[in-house]
Design a protein around this motif. Structure first.
Motif, PDB file in Angstrom:
ATOM      1  N   VAL A   1       0.840  -1.205   0.000  1.00 53.68           N
ATOM      2  CA  VAL A   1       0.000   0.000   0.000  1.00 53.68           C
ATOM      3  C   VAL A   1       0.876   1.255   0.000  1.00 53.68           C
ATOM      4  N   LEU A   2       1.941   1.243   0.799  1.00 53.56           N
ATOM      5  CA  LEU A   2       2.859   2.391   0.813  1.00 53.56           C
ATOM      6  C   LEU A   2       3.437   2.650  -0.576  1.00 53.56           C
ATOM      7  N   GLY A   3       3.869   1.563  -1.206  1.00 54.21           N
ATOM      8  CA  GLY A   3       4.465   1.702  -2.540  1.00 54.21           C
ATOM      9  C   GLY A   3       3.477   2.270  -3.545  1.00 54.21           C
ATOM     10  N   LEU A   4       2.248   1.742  -3.518  1.00 51.92           N
ATOM     11  CA  LEU A   4       1.252   2.188  -4.492  1.00 51.92           C
ATOM     12  C   LEU A   4       0.819   3.624  -4.241  1.00 51.92           C
ATOM     13  N   ALA A   5       0.606   3.964  -2.976  1.00 52.86           N
ATOM     14  CA  ALA A   5       0.169   5.325  -2.666  1.00 52.86           C
ATOM     15  C   ALA A   5       1.262   6.324  -3.052  1.00 52.86           C
ATOM     16  N   GLY A   6       2.504   5.991  -2.740  1.00 50.27           N
ATOM     17  CA  GLY A   6       3.624   6.871  -3.096  1.00 50.27           C
ATOM     18  C   GLY A   6       3.726   7.037  -4.595  1.00 50.27           C
ATOM     19  N   PHE A   7       3.594   5.924  -5.310  1.00 47.77           N
ATOM     20  CA  PHE A   7       3.666   5.961  -6.761  1.00 47.77           C
ATOM     21  C   PHE A   7       2.585   6.877  -7.335  1.00 47.77           C
ATOM     22  N   ALA A   8       1.359   6.734  -6.819  1.00 50.39           N
ATOM     23  CA  ALA A   8       0.261   7.543  -7.333  1.00 50.39           C
ATOM     24  C   ALA A   8       0.511   9.029  -7.080  1.00 50.39           C
ATOM     25  N   ALA A   9       0.941   9.348  -5.867  1.00 46.60           N
ATOM     26  CA  ALA A   9       1.190  10.754  -5.538  1.00 46.60           C
ATOM     27  C   ALA A   9       2.286  11.326  -6.448  1.00 46.60           C
ATOM     28  N   ASP A  10       3.334  10.538  -6.641  1.00 44.59           N
ATOM     29  CA  ASP A  10       4.445  10.993  -7.468  1.00 44.59           C
ATOM     30  C   ASP A  10       4.025  11.259  -8.913  1.00 44.59           C
ATOM     31  N   ARG A  11       3.148  10.367  -9.441  1.00 49.18           N
ATOM     32  CA  ARG A  11       2.623  10.570 -10.805  1.00 49.18           C
ATOM     33  C   ARG A  11       1.929  11.917 -10.922  1.00 49.18           C
ATOM     34  N   LEU A  12       1.088  12.207  -9.921  1.00 52.53           N
ATOM     35  CA  LEU A  12       0.329  13.457  -9.976  1.00 52.53           C
ATOM     36  C   LEU A  12       1.291  14.641 -10.069  1.00 52.53           C
ATOM     37  N   PHE A  13       2.346  14.616  -9.280  1.00 60.34           N
ATOM     38  CA  PHE A  13       3.287  15.728  -9.307  1.00 60.34           C
ATOM     39  C   PHE A  13       4.013  15.809 -10.648  1.00 60.34           C
ATOM     40  N   ARG A  14       4.373  14.652 -11.180  1.00 66.63           N
ATOM     41  CA  ARG A  14       5.067  14.662 -12.482  1.00 66.63           C
ATOM     42  C   ARG A  14       4.197  15.293 -13.559  1.00 66.63           C
ATOM     43  N   VAL A  15       2.939  14.895 -13.586  1.00 67.57           N
ATOM     44  CA  VAL A  15       2.018  15.437 -14.586  1.00 67.57           C
ATOM     45  C   VAL A  15       1.909  16.948 -14.421  1.00 67.57           C
ATOM     46  N   ALA A  16       1.762  17.382 -13.159  1.00 65.38           N
ATOM     47  CA  ALA A  16       1.613  18.814 -12.903  1.00 65.38           C
ATOM     48  C   ALA A  16       2.868  19.577 -13.337  1.00 65.38           C
ATOM     49  N   ILE A  17       4.030  19.007 -13.069  1.00 62.55           N
ATOM     50  CA  ILE A  17       5.279  19.686 -13.441  1.00 62.55           C
ATOM     51  C   ILE A  17       5.345  19.907 -14.950  1.00 62.55           C
ATOM     52  N   THR A  18       4.990  18.875 -15.714  1.00 60.65           N
ATOM     53  CA  THR A  18       5.063  19.042 -17.165  1.00 60.65           C
ATOM     54  C   THR A  18       3.996  20.018 -17.672  1.00 60.65           C
ATOM     55  N   LYS A  19       2.859  20.105 -16.967  1.00 58.88           N
ATOM     56  CA  LYS A  19       1.829  21.075 -17.358  1.00 58.88           C
ATOM     57  C   LYS A  19       2.367  22.505 -17.336  1.00 58.88           C
ATOM     58  N   PHE A  20       3.285  22.758 -16.413  1.00 60.30           N
ATOM     59  CA  PHE A  20       3.843  24.102 -16.320  1.00 60.30           C
ATOM     60  C   PHE A  20       5.114  24.242 -17.144  1.00 60.30           C
ATOM     61  N   GLY A  21       5.350  23.294 -18.020  1.00 59.38           N
ATOM     62  CA  GLY A  21       6.488  23.407 -18.929  1.00 59.38           C
ATOM     63  C   GLY A  21       7.809  23.002 -18.308  1.00 59.38           C
ATOM     64  N   GLY A  22       7.750  22.393 -17.124  1.00 62.80           N
ATOM     65  CA  GLY A  22       8.998  21.983 -16.488  1.00 62.80           C
ATOM     66  C   GLY A  22       9.369  20.557 -16.843  1.00 62.80           C
ATOM     67  N   LYS A  23      10.566  20.169 -16.447  1.00 63.57           N
ATOM     68  CA  LYS A  23      10.994  18.788 -16.622  1.00 63.57           C
ATOM     69  C   LYS A  23      11.264  18.220 -15.241  1.00 63.57           C
ATOM     70  N   TYR A  24      10.786  17.001 -15.014  1.00 63.67           N
ATOM     71  CA  TYR A  24      11.054  16.405 -13.702  1.00 63.67           C
ATOM     72  C   TYR A  24      12.243  15.485 -13.821  1.00 63.67           C
ATOM     73  N   SER A  25      12.926  15.324 -12.708  1.00 70.06           N
ATOM     74  CA  SER A  25      14.032  14.385 -12.726  1.00 70.06           C
ATOM     75  C   SER A  25      13.488  13.031 -12.293  1.00 70.06           C
ATOM     76  N   VAL A  26      14.070  11.963 -12.830  1.00 70.67           N
ATOM     77  CA  VAL A  26      13.544  10.629 -12.527  1.00 70.67           C
ATOM     78  C   VAL A  26      13.890  10.264 -11.092  1.00 70.67           C
ATOM     79  N   VAL A  27      15.071  10.687 -10.653  1.00 72.56           N
ATOM     80  CA  VAL A  27      15.391  10.515  -9.233  1.00 72.56           C
ATOM     81  C   VAL A  27      14.725  11.653  -8.477  1.00 72.56           C
ATOM     82  N   ALA A  28      14.972  11.739  -7.213  1.00 67.34           N
ATOM     83  CA  ALA A  28      14.403  12.796  -6.348  1.00 67.34           C
ATOM     84  C   ALA A  28      12.926  12.612  -6.094  1.00 67.34           C
TER      85      ALA A  28
END
Ligand SMILES: Nc1ncnc2c1ncn2[C@@H]1O[C@H](COP(=O)(O)OP(=O)(O)OP(=O)(O)O)[C@@H](O)[C@H]1O
Ligand SMILES: [Mg+2]
Lengths: 274, 258
Positions: B231-258
């Motif tokens: 559950v920890l892994g899945l919840a973390g993964f989902a939250a991280d996806r949301l942030f990645r999508v949001a970052i690209t919406k603003f024209g940014g690039k996310y790093s795969v690490v961090a």
């Protein structure tokens, strides 16, 4: 130098403008001194000069990013103080575009900030994008478009705002040679249609002769000012192979050659002294 | 259009699903054929346990307790961190004034503060929310300030020459321009929140996924431990996806690490 036939009052006047910078070592550097220039409405004025002569400095003062340390600049009779939507700027780099907005939203930005209603601004932005050759790209974001297309967005963004004068600082310098040629032709075509007043900075003689109605050649710095103005009297589209084009090229080239040499010598003496 | 959607599904989602399938297959093979130990349950056993715990309501309760703590602490940290970061990025005086605080405090990890938090706030919600907010706030401040400082000056100059007022420039240019870095800060902070909540719940809590891990250890409930990890892994993964999508919406690039 002076236009006999123009009876109109100038749109833009530099009167005895000077600018000195405080360098890091504390010594003041006088970049510009006694700079005078009149630009009439509808002129496409190209400012040409060797590297470091102060072209960007002139544009920054006109845009209102920086203040002259002496003299004054007047646009339509009013002394320039700070930035205004009267003077739209096309920057050299597309870092000035907003990647979170689409091409259309970028072009609308100025109108939106100034409270133009949505339907009007949308219509004008779409039309402007079409004029710069970006029809169909409205929904793309700048980062999805090529370098030349991004500069087209910049041009459309400024034109949509209907400024009194368009300021461009080497807007095509970062493009590859072919795209640059194409953009010059397109800008010429756009300008022939709407005759907006332009101050265009470049250090490329070809570009200046392709675009300008007037070419002002600047002296090498320090304490640079205008060495002279060449009127380019070629109507319609311009081709590098036309004899009149070559004639103007020679004329400008002769004027600028000494200045480029001077600026090189200055650089050499600077680096020898350091 | 339809073709485009199909293409996106094929190039984007299918590899992801394959990746997840591969993850579970590897887990299955290792657990069943290589480890063959009751101490390493295969995925199907864990999923069965998860279904069981979901049906009895235990899993939902434990997970929602932890996630609610993360959400509350994270939002608190973000709502303090973003304004301070914006101010520090905009006024160099404030940056200098506040840097001693941020630079000192950010090196004290939130897990190191668990004892203090429990003494101050007890073992209930407050101590968890405090710890998560603490772990969030400095990362958000730092990234927000860096985001503001890294805005290309031409973006701001362009806005001025297009007729935007200072207030408009702040809201319509500076804020969205700094957004990719602000969101990067949130993304890192979210990762930290997971570490913090598990550690805090293991040490001092009567509910939550961390507590589930801990009682699992005490009573050797190996499958329950794995359910909670899943559950920890899945919840973390989902939250991280949301942030990645949001970052690209603003024209940014996310790093795969961090
Ligand atoms: N902010 C500044 N502080 C100190 N010196 C400056 C500053 N801006 C420009 N200068 C100096 O003023 C002179 C003119 O600079 P400017 O950028 O206007 O030249 P330019 O003609 O645009 O050159 P280029 O063709 O390379 O773009 C240069 O010697 C430069 O070093
Ligand atoms: Mg320059």
């Amino acid at each position: 130098m002076n236009d006999m036939q123009s009876s109109l009052p100038p749109l833009l006047t530099f009167s005895d403008v000077g600018k000195s910078y405080q360098a890091l070592n504390g010594i003041a550097y006088q970049a510009i001194r006694g700079f005078n220039l009149d630009i009439t409405e509808g002129d496409f004025f190209c400012l040409l000069g060797p590297t470091g002569c102060g072209k960007t400095t002139i544009l920054s003062m006109l845009a209102g990013f920086e203040m002259p340390t002496s003299g004054s600049i007047r646009l339509a009779g009013e002394t320039i103080q700070g930035t205004s939507a009267d003077r739209g700027v096309v920057f050299q780099s597309h870092d000035s575009l907003y990647p979170w907005l689409t091409a259309l939203e970028n072009v609308e930005f100025g109108l939106r900030m100034r409270g133009v209603d949505k339907a009007t601004r949308r219509e004008r932005a779409i039309q402007q994008l079409r004029i710069v050759g970006l029809a169909g790209q409205e929904k793309k974001h700048p980062q999805e478009l090529s370098g030349g297309m991004k500069q087209r967005i910049q041009i459309a963004r400024v034109l949509a705002n209907r400024p009194k004068i368009l300021l461009m600082d080497e807007p095509f310098a970062a493009l590859d040679a072919q795209t640059r040629n194409l953009m010059q032709q397109e800008l010429r075509r756009i300008w022939l249609e709407d005759r907006v007043s332009v101050l265009f900075i470049t250090h490329d003689i070809d570009e200046a002769v392709t675009l300008g109605t007037h070419i002002g050649v600047m002296q090498a710095g320090p304490a640079s000012n205008l060495k002279g103005i060449v009127r380019v009297e070629i109507d319609g589209e311009r081709e590098r192979t036309q004899s009149s084009f070559i004639e103007h090229y020679r004329q400008v080239h002769a004027m600028i050659r000494d200045e480029v040499d001077k600026s090189r010598r200055h650089e050499l003496s600077q680096s020898a002294g350091a | 259009m339809n073709n485009g959607t199909l293409h996106k599904v094929l190039t984007h989602y299918v590899p992801y699903l394959l990746g997840f399938a591969l993850l579970f297959a590897t887990w299955h093979i290792v657990a069943v054929y290589s480890f063959k130990s009751v101490l390493f349950p295969p995925p199907l056993a864990v999923l069965r346990k998860a279904a069981e715990l979901t049906a009895s309501g235990v899993l939902i309760e434990q997970a929602s307790v932890s996630l609610a703590r993360i959400a509350a602490g994270f939002l608190l940290g973000v709502s303090i961190g973003i304004p301070i970061g914006l101010l520090m990025g905009s006024f160099s005086f404030l940056k200098k004034l506040l840097e001693p605080f941020t630079e000192f405090l950010r090196f004290i990890p939130s897990v190191a503060l668990i004892s203090v938090a429990v003494i101050w706030f007890g073992i209930g919600e407050e101590s968890k929310i405090f710890l998560i907010a603490y772990g969030t706030v400095f990362i958000v401040i730092l990234n927000t300030a860096a985001g503001v400082l890294s805005i290309h000056p031409d973006k701001l100059r362009a806005a001025r020459t297009l007729g935007a007022s200072p207030r408009q420039i702040f809201f319509f240019v500076a804020l969205p321009a700094a957004m990719p870095e602000i969101l990067t800060g949130l993304r890192i902070a979210m990762g930290n929140s997971f570490t913090t909540i598990v550690a805090a719940e293991m040490i001092a809590a009567d509910r939550g996924l961390g507590q589930m891990l801990w009682t699992g250890r005490l009573f050797m409930l190996i499958e329950e431990i794995f359910v909670s990890l899943l559950v920890l892994g899945l919840a973390g993964f989902a939250a991280d996806r949301l942030f990645r999508v949001a970052i690209t919406k603003f024209g940014g690039k996310y790093s795969v690490v961090a």
